[in-house]
Scaffold this active site. Structure first.
Site, PDB file in Angstrom:
ATOM      1  N   HIS A  90       0.765  -1.372   0.179  1.00 21.69           N
ATOM      2  CA  HIS A  90       0.071  -0.056   0.024  1.00 21.69           C
ATOM      3  C   HIS A  90       0.727   1.387   0.091  1.00 21.69           C
ATOM      4  CE1 HIS A  90       0.650  -1.019   4.233  1.00 21.69           C
ATOM      5  NE2 HIS A  90       0.915   0.224   4.273  1.00 21.69           N
ATOM      6  N   GLY A  91       0.129   2.494  -0.439  1.00 19.15           N
ATOM      7  CA  GLY A  91       0.962   3.747  -0.356  1.00 19.15           C
ATOM      8  C   GLY A  91      -0.183   4.735  -0.547  1.00 19.15           C
TER       9      GLY A  91
END
Length: 152
Positions: free
Chosen positions: A66-67
């Site tokens: 994720h980011g």
């Protein structure tokens, strides 16, 4: 927020070929790049930066890369299945098979964390993981996630 609200069918890959972290992130990012218009290498850079803080391979065959991405209009989730497993530096040292990719706008920290928590809770259900491992199509993945998320 239900997972199907932000999971894009075009971002589901039930036949990941990658054998290592960087390559699987490339595979997961490719459809997201097409959906968002963001260069694929930028998506991979953001994901790899997060991985440097600590692997998102949480063990039990699960990875939740994720980011946060500047300019992204809304949360976006992708899914990948590797039947052979990927060396993803998971906490338990075992291969990772199920991947949920989560990208969110930089200013959506609350929603980002809520969705990460929801995905994690869903993946604690062994039956859910088993069904996803057996999924033979994008439609099957959507049905499995929809039914489990709705009951949750």
């Amino acid at each position: 927020m239900k997972l199907l609200e932000v999971l894009h069918p075009e971002a589901i890959n039930i036949d990941l070929r990658a054998r290592d972290k960087k390559t699987v992130l490339d595979e997961l990012a490719a459809p997201v790049a097409r959906i968002t218009g963001t260069p694929q290498d930028e998506l991979v850079r953001v994901l790899m930066e997060r991985e440097r803080l600590g692997s998102t391979g949480i063990g039990g065959g699960i990875g939740i890369p994720h980011g946060k991405l500047q300019g992204l209009p809304s949360l976006l989730v992708g899914f990948g299945l590797s039947r052979h497993g990927v060396a993803f530096e998971s906490m338990d040292g075992r291969p990772t098979h199920l991947f949920f990719l989560l990208l969110s706008p930089e200013n959506e920290a609350g929603q980002h964390l809520k969705l990460l928590a929801r995905i994690s809770r869903l993946l604690k259900q062994e039956e859910f993981k088993s069904q996803l491992m057996q999924a033979a199509s994008t439609e099957a993945v959507l049905e499995i996630i929809g039914e489990t998320d709705e009951a949750f």
